[in-house]
Design a protein around this motif. Structure first.
Motif, mmCIF file in Angstrom:
data_model
loop_
_atom_site.group_PDB
_atom_site.id
_atom_site.type_symbol
_atom_site.label_atom_id
_atom_site.label_comp_id
_atom_site.label_asym_id
_atom_site.label_seq_id
_atom_site.Cartn_x
_atom_site.Cartn_y
_atom_site.Cartn_z
ATOM 1 N N GLY A 125 18.169 3.462 49.862
ATOM 2 C CA GLY A 125 18.194 2.954 51.209
ATOM 3 C C GLY A 125 18.701 4.074 52.038
ATOM 4 O O GLY A 125 19.447 4.760 52.135
ATOM 5 N N LYS A 126 18.178 3.883 53.435
ATOM 6 C CA LYS A 126 18.409 4.719 54.403
ATOM 7 C C LYS A 126 18.443 5.986 54.198
ATOM 8 O O LYS A 126 19.328 6.967 54.560
ATOM 9 N N THR A 127 17.304 6.415 53.512
ATOM 10 C CA THR A 127 16.854 7.872 53.182
ATOM 11 C C THR A 127 15.431 8.223 54.022
ATOM 12 O O THR A 127 14.783 7.438 54.108
ATOM 13 N N ILE A 128 15.672 9.547 54.437
ATOM 14 C CA ILE A 128 14.654 10.079 55.079
ATOM 15 C C ILE A 128 14.202 11.317 54.226
ATOM 16 O O ILE A 128 14.774 11.968 54.048
ATOM 17 N N ILE A 129 12.524 11.365 54.053
ATOM 18 C CA ILE A 129 11.933 12.175 53.329
ATOM 19 C C ILE A 129 11.108 12.941 54.259
ATOM 20 O O ILE A 129 10.092 12.032 54.918
ATOM 21 N N SER A 130 11.201 13.938 54.651
ATOM 22 C CA SER A 130 10.304 14.638 55.775
ATOM 23 C C SER A 130 9.018 15.080 55.455
ATOM 24 O O SER A 130 8.609 15.051 54.163
ATOM 25 N N SER A 131 7.987 15.549 56.402
ATOM 26 C CA SER A 131 7.041 15.899 56.285
ATOM 27 C C SER A 131 6.756 17.184 55.197
ATOM 28 O O SER A 131 7.665 18.224 55.294
ATOM 29 N N GLY A 132 5.726 17.256 54.480
ATOM 30 C CA GLY A 132 5.605 18.232 53.555
ATOM 31 C C GLY A 132 6.633 18.028 52.188
ATOM 32 O O GLY A 132 6.426 19.002 51.266
ATOM 33 N N ALA A 133 7.430 17.178 52.107
ATOM 34 C CA ALA A 133 8.411 17.058 50.924
ATOM 35 C C ALA A 133 7.390 16.880 49.922
ATOM 36 O O ALA A 133 6.513 15.652 49.794
ATOM 37 N N ILE A 134 7.729 16.963 48.458
ATOM 38 C CA ILE A 134 7.116 16.627 47.494
ATOM 39 C C ILE A 134 8.135 16.141 46.323
ATOM 40 O O ILE A 134 8.879 16.618 46.009
ATOM 41 N N ILE A 135 7.930 14.795 45.931
ATOM 42 C CA ILE A 135 8.653 14.131 44.998
ATOM 43 C C ILE A 135 8.020 13.895 43.937
ATOM 44 O O ILE A 135 7.131 13.163 43.787
ATOM 45 N N ARG A 136 8.351 14.457 42.620
ATOM 46 C CA ARG A 136 7.349 14.418 41.492
ATOM 47 C C ARG A 136 7.686 13.240 40.410
ATOM 48 O O ARG A 136 8.582 13.501 39.487
ATOM 49 N N GLY A 137 7.863 11.971 40.806
ATOM 50 C CA GLY A 137 7.947 11.119 39.969
ATOM 51 C C GLY A 137 7.113 10.772 38.778
ATOM 52 O O GLY A 137 7.271 10.063 37.799
ATOM 53 N N ASP A 138 5.775 11.434 39.025
ATOM 54 C CA ASP A 138 4.770 11.439 37.924
ATOM 55 C C ASP A 138 5.099 12.402 36.609
ATOM 56 O O ASP A 138 4.412 12.171 35.396
ATOM 57 N N LEU A 139 6.103 13.296 36.667
ATOM 58 C CA LEU A 139 6.465 14.190 35.596
ATOM 59 C C LEU A 139 7.552 13.270 34.644
ATOM 60 O O LEU A 139 8.709 13.072 35.269
ATOM 61 N N ARG A 140 7.239 12.591 33.658
ATOM 62 C CA ARG A 140 8.241 11.837 32.826
ATOM 63 C C ARG A 140 8.143 11.597 31.354
ATOM 64 O O ARG A 140 6.938 12.096 30.948
ATOM 65 N N ARG A 141 9.167 11.471 30.685
ATOM 66 C CA ARG A 141 9.115 11.318 29.590
ATOM 67 C C ARG A 141 7.948 9.955 29.077
ATOM 68 O O ARG A 141 8.163 9.221 29.876
ATOM 69 N N SER A 142 7.289 10.096 28.020
ATOM 70 C CA SER A 142 6.638 9.166 27.760
ATOM 71 C C SER A 142 7.478 8.064 26.918
ATOM 72 O O SER A 142 8.334 8.385 26.236
ATOM 73 N N GLY A 143 7.024 6.953 26.633
ATOM 74 C CA GLY A 143 7.819 5.953 25.973
ATOM 75 C C GLY A 143 8.722 4.837 26.572
ATOM 76 O O GLY A 143 8.714 5.149 27.752
ATOM 77 N N PRO A 144 8.976 3.877 25.877
ATOM 78 C CA PRO A 144 9.810 2.818 26.358
ATOM 79 C C PRO A 144 11.170 3.398 27.199
ATOM 80 O O PRO A 144 11.844 4.218 26.349
ATOM 81 N N GLY A 145 11.594 2.782 27.899
ATOM 82 C CA GLY A 145 13.152 3.150 28.296
ATOM 83 C C GLY A 145 13.156 4.596 29.276
ATOM 84 O O GLY A 145 14.187 4.876 29.510
ATOM 85 N N HIS A 146 12.116 5.085 29.501
ATOM 86 C CA HIS A 146 11.999 6.170 30.200
ATOM 87 C C HIS A 146 11.168 6.261 31.617
ATOM 88 O O HIS A 146 10.565 7.143 32.042
ATOM 89 N N ALA A 147 11.527 5.078 32.185
ATOM 90 C CA ALA A 147 10.718 4.804 33.403
ATOM 91 C C ALA A 147 11.401 5.833 34.654
ATOM 92 O O ALA A 147 10.429 6.024 35.370
ATOM 93 N N VAL A 148 12.449 5.355 35.211
ATOM 94 C CA VAL A 148 12.942 5.795 36.339
ATOM 95 C C VAL A 148 13.222 7.470 36.169
ATOM 96 O O VAL A 148 13.811 7.864 35.338
ATOM 97 N N VAL A 149 12.645 8.357 36.920
ATOM 98 C CA VAL A 149 12.646 9.644 36.640
ATOM 99 C C VAL A 149 13.543 10.424 37.877
ATOM 100 O O VAL A 149 14.482 10.952 37.497
ATOM 101 N N ILE A 150 13.428 9.912 38.995
ATOM 102 C CA ILE A 150 14.250 10.216 40.131
ATOM 103 C C ILE A 150 14.658 9.258 40.888
ATOM 104 O O ILE A 150 14.172 8.294 41.235
ATOM 105 N N SER A 151 16.068 9.177 41.075
ATOM 106 C CA SER A 151 16.646 8.140 41.846
ATOM 107 C C SER A 151 17.572 8.985 42.919
ATOM 108 O O SER A 151 18.407 10.039 42.652
ATOM 109 N N LEU A 152 17.374 8.417 44.082
ATOM 110 C CA LEU A 152 18.027 8.850 45.244
ATOM 111 C C LEU A 152 19.233 7.741 45.555
ATOM 112 O O LEU A 152 18.747 6.601 45.802
ATOM 113 N N GLY A 153 20.272 8.148 46.140
ATOM 114 C CA GLY A 153 21.324 7.111 46.677
ATOM 115 C C GLY A 153 20.922 6.964 48.147
ATOM 116 O O GLY A 153 20.018 7.236 48.738
ATOM 117 N N ARG A 154 21.862 6.167 48.895
ATOM 118 C CA ARG A 154 21.661 5.963 50.191
ATOM 119 C C ARG A 154 21.983 7.156 51.370
ATOM 120 O O ARG A 154 22.984 7.924 50.872
#
Length: 190
Positions: A37-66
């Motif tokens: 919440g209240k996070t700003i992601i600027s132009s041109g930034a790249i956040i790679r949530g598609d790079l993740r471990r396979s299998g159950p229990g490995h869903a969230v890859v990147i978490s950012l706070g407030r």
């Protein structure tokens, strides 16, 4: 208070929790990314949530706070290693009130609260940055480095320079909240 930072309402998507994400940012695998919440992601930034471990229990890859500020052309990529012949990505957790400067590449495992990372930094794989630390512009932090709380790192390779003042947490929280407050939408370009 400094003057407002205006952005075109059409260039950013604002979520219910006050996140402001540039339409020019690349958010790969958004289902694997949590924004606090209240996070700003600027132009041109790249956040790679598609790079993740396979299998159950490995869903969230990147978490950012407030109140996180992700600068222009930053790359956030989860750390990875090969284990027993298998290539695995590991989660990246970023705390509250974290500012990552423009052009930085981050592959840290954990970034604590009230952390400032300067412009054009490289934060190596599995780095752990503790609360209230600062990495100055153009610093290269080697993989697996642990940056202690309340410390300033600089150089290439990044190394300890000095302890930060006790007031660092209050200063960084005030700066990130003030920046978020100044970041205001306008209907037309000014």
């Amino acid at each position: 208070m400094e003057s407002p930072i205006y952005y075109s309402r059409t260039e950013f998507i604002e979520t219910d929790t006050g996140n402001k994400v540039s339409r020019r940012a690349t958010i790969a695998g958004p289902q694997n990314i949590i924004l606090g919440g209240k996070t700003i992601i600027s132009s041109g930034a790249i956040i790679r949530g598609d790079l993740r471990r396979s299998g159950p229990g490995h869903a969230v890859v990147i978490s950012l706070g407030r109140y996180c500020l992700i600068g222009e052309a930053c790359v956030l990529r989860p750390p990875y290693k090969t284990y027993r012949g298998a290539f695995n990505y590991y989660p990246m957790k970023i705390g509250d009130h974290v500012h990552i400067g423009a052009g930085s590449v981050v592959e840290a495992a954990t970034i604590g609260n009230c952390v400032e990372i300067g412009k054009n930094c490289v934060i190596g794989k599995f780095t752990i940055i503790k609360d209230c630390a600062k990495v100055v512009d153009n610093t290269v932090v080697p993989p697996n480095t642990v940056i202690p709380a309340m410390s300033l790192f600089a150089g290439s390779p990044g190394h300890f320079v000095e302890d930060l003042p006790e007031s660092t947490q209050e200063i960084v929280e005030a700066e990130t909240k003030e920046y978020y407050g100044r970041f205001q939408a306008v209907d037309k370009e000014r």
